[in-house]
Design a protein around this motif. Structure first.
Motif, short mmCIF file in Angstrom:
data_model
loop_
_atom_site.label_atom_id
_atom_site.label_comp_id
_atom_site.label_asym_id
_atom_site.label_seq_id
_atom_site.Cartn_x
_atom_site.Cartn_y
_atom_site.Cartn_z
N SER A 57 -7.57 12.64 3.08
CA SER A 57 -8.64 11.70 2.68
C SER A 57 -10.26 12.35 2.69
N ASP A 116 -1.68 -8.64 -5.10
CA ASP A 116 -3.21 -8.56 -4.71
C ASP A 116 -3.16 -9.32 -3.32
N ILE A 117 -3.53 -8.37 -2.14
CA ILE A 117 -3.36 -9.11 -0.77
C ILE A 117 -4.52 -10.20 -0.73
N THR A 122 1.99 3.20 -2.20
CA THR A 122 1.54 4.15 -3.31
C THR A 122 0.48 5.10 -2.85
N GLY A 123 -0.13 4.31 -1.55
CA GLY A 123 -1.52 5.12 -1.28
C GLY A 123 -1.27 6.41 -0.45
N THR A 124 -2.58 7.02 0.26
CA THR A 124 -2.42 8.02 0.91
C THR A 124 -1.59 7.81 2.23
N ILE A 125 -2.07 6.89 2.88
CA ILE A 125 -0.94 6.58 3.98
C ILE A 125 0.44 6.05 3.83
N ALA A 173 -0.43 -0.87 4.68
CA ALA A 173 -1.30 0.13 4.66
C ALA A 173 -2.33 -0.05 3.28
N LEU A 178 -7.97 10.96 7.71
CA LEU A 178 -6.92 11.57 7.30
C LEU A 178 -7.37 13.12 6.57
N GLY A 202 -5.96 -2.44 1.93
CA GLY A 202 -7.19 -3.15 2.27
C GLY A 202 -8.53 -2.31 2.27
N ARG A 261 -1.30 -2.18 -5.68
CA ARG A 261 -1.77 -3.17 -6.42
C ARG A 261 -1.59 -3.05 -8.11
N THR A 262 -1.48 -1.86 -8.62
CA THR A 262 -1.31 -1.42 -9.94
C THR A 262 -0.01 -0.51 -10.09
N ARG A 263 0.53 0.08 -8.86
CA ARG A 263 1.93 0.96 -9.05
C ARG A 263 2.95 0.34 -7.90
N LYS A 308 -9.21 -6.54 3.26
CA LYS A 308 -8.46 -5.79 4.38
C LYS A 308 -8.13 -6.82 5.77
N GLY A 346 0.79 -1.16 0.04
CA GLY A 346 -0.07 0.06 -0.05
C GLY A 346 0.83 1.25 0.26
N PRO A 350 -5.77 4.73 12.55
CA PRO A 350 -5.73 6.32 12.26
C PRO A 350 -7.21 6.46 12.19
N1 LIG Z 1 -7.25 7.28 4.37
C1 LIG Z 1 -7.80 7.14 5.59
O1 LIG Z 1 -8.11 8.41 6.09
C2 LIG Z 1 -7.69 6.03 6.61
C3 LIG Z 1 -8.22 6.08 7.75
C4 LIG Z 1 -8.27 5.00 8.83
C5 LIG Z 1 -7.86 3.89 8.24
N2 LIG Z 1 -7.60 3.70 6.68
C6 LIG Z 1 -7.14 2.44 5.98
O2 LIG Z 1 -6.04 2.30 5.65
C7 LIG Z 1 -5.66 1.66 4.54
C8 LIG Z 1 -5.02 2.47 3.57
O3 LIG Z 1 -5.97 3.67 3.32
P1 LIG Z 1 -5.55 4.59 2.18
O4 LIG Z 1 -6.57 6.09 2.36
O5 LIG Z 1 -4.09 5.05 2.29
O6 LIG Z 1 -5.85 3.87 0.76
P2 LIG Z 1 -5.68 4.55 -0.68
O7 LIG Z 1 -4.76 5.63 -0.85
O8 LIG Z 1 -6.72 3.78 -1.50
O9 LIG Z 1 -4.27 3.36 -0.97
C9 LIG Z 1 -4.39 1.97 -1.01
C10 LIG Z 1 -3.04 1.47 -1.34
O10 LIG Z 1 -3.22 0.07 -1.28
C11 LIG Z 1 -2.80 -0.29 -2.47
N3 LIG Z 1 -3.80 -1.67 -2.73
C12 LIG Z 1 -5.26 -1.49 -2.93
N4 LIG Z 1 -5.73 -2.75 -2.90
C13 LIG Z 1 -4.69 -3.57 -3.01
C14 LIG Z 1 -4.87 -4.87 -2.83
N5 LIG Z 1 -5.90 -5.93 -3.28
N6 LIG Z 1 -3.55 -5.57 -2.91
C15 LIG Z 1 -2.27 -4.98 -2.80
N7 LIG Z 1 -2.24 -3.66 -2.57
C16 LIG Z 1 -3.54 -3.00 -2.69
C17 LIG Z 1 -2.89 0.60 -3.65
O11 LIG Z 1 -2.26 0.28 -4.50
P3 LIG Z 1 -2.29 1.16 -5.99
O12 LIG Z 1 -1.97 2.45 -5.72
O13 LIG Z 1 -1.30 0.50 -7.10
O14 LIG Z 1 -3.72 0.98 -6.48
C18 LIG Z 1 -2.58 1.57 -2.81
O15 LIG Z 1 -1.03 1.67 -2.62
C19 LIG Z 1 -7.27 1.29 4.21
O16 LIG Z 1 -7.48 -0.06 4.81
C20 LIG Z 1 -7.95 2.05 5.04
O17 LIG Z 1 -9.28 1.62 5.69
C21 LIG Z 1 -7.56 4.82 6.04
#
Ligand SMILES: NC(=O)c1ccc[n+]([C@@H]2O[C@H](COP(=O)([O-])OP(=O)(O)OC[C@H]3O[C@@H](n4cnc5c(N)ncnc54)[C@H](OP(=O)(O)O)[C@@H]3O)[C@@H](O)[C@H]2O)c1
Length: 199
Positions: free
Chosen positions: A160, A39-40, A9-12, A62, A157, A64, A31-33, A86, A7, A154
């Motif tokens: 987010s 794919d978890i 490449t994502g926000t967290i 990070a 954010l 799910g 997943r794509t980057r 997740k 994860g 967390p």
């Molecule tokens: N953001 C928040 O405010 C927040 C708060 C509390 C908890 N969370 C939890 O924190 C986690 C991450 O959140 P985020 O906001 O950072 O998400 P996000 O920005 O959507 O990023 C998701 C990351 O996970 C990767 N990913 C997605 N599906 C996957 C899979 N099946 N296998 C492997 N990698 C996968 C994505 O890869 P690609 O970029 O290649 O698609 C990306 O790196 C989530 O479980 C979310 O519920 C988030």
């Protein structure tokens, strides 16, 4: 340390990578980057990715997906998305990661505030986050070789808010950089079996 961020490449995950890179070798998995893709929700894909990366000292997850939706209409299939992705995705990163992680290494998983502070439409997220946190507490007392495991929970954010903000009325949003510090504490510190809330 060689630190794998699933994860990353994502926000967290990006905030965590920023906080750790420079002092460590950071490998971003998406997943794509990212440096590697996986794919978890597919344990065979996780194993293939670990084989490609090789050994590591710490794994941060990070990633799910969970379904958010009206509880009156939620289906078994929708609930299962979060359980397979997740919850079991992150559990499988630990179960399979044991074969690749160095002695005294660490796993850091991600739950979320709704595990203990439920919101409308968030039943699946609450279910999954609670399960993750109790898994971490239990795994910590049985992991061999000085391995550690922690979880970061967390709040919403700031980054987010445009996507998820409507689900969290009245919640105090937290900056990604502050959330990232909890992962740094988990990876670079010595604690285990902890749930670090960042709210
Ligand atoms: N953001 C928040 O405010 C927040 C708060 C509390 C908890 N969370 C939890 O924190 C986690 C991450 O959140 P985020 O906001 O950072 O998400 P996000 O920005 O959507 O990023 C998701 C990351 O996970 C990767 N990913 C997605 N599906 C996957 C899979 N099946 N296998 C492997 N990698 C996968 C994505 O890869 P690609 O970029 O290649 O698609 C990306 O790196 C989530 O479980 C979310 O519920 C988030």
């Amino acid at each position: 340390m060689k630190i794998v961020i699933v994860g990353g490449t994502g926000t967290i995950g990006s905030a965590v990578a920023t906080a750790l890179q420079g002092r460590h070798e950071v490998v971003r998995v998406g997943r794509t980057r990212g440096d590697y893709q996986t794919d978890i929700a597919d344990s065979a894909a996780i194993r293939r990715t670990f084989d490609a990366i090789g050994g590591f000292d710490a794994l941060v997850s990070a990633a799910g997906k969970v379904h958010y939706g009206d509880f009156a209409a939620v289906t078994e299939k929708e609930m299962a998305i979060g359980l397979q992705d997740k919850l079991m995705g992150q559990v499988n990163l630990v179960l399979l990661g044991r074969d690749y992680i160095a002695d005294e290494g660490s796993f850091t998983l991600t739950s979320g505030v709704v595990g203990h502070d439920p919101v409308r439409d968030g039943a699946c997220a609450s279910l999954v986050n609670g399960a993750l946190e109790y898994f971490v507490r239990a795994a910590a007392i049985e992991l061999p070789r000085g391995l550690r495991i922690n979880c970061v929970s967390p709040g919403i954010l700031i980054e987010s808010l445009p996507v998820f903000g409507d689900y969290f009325p009245g919640h105090e949003p937290v900056p990604g950089a502050r959330v990232a510090n909890a992962y740094v504490k988990a990876v670079e510190g010595r604690q285990t079996g902890q749930v670090y809330e960042v709210i």
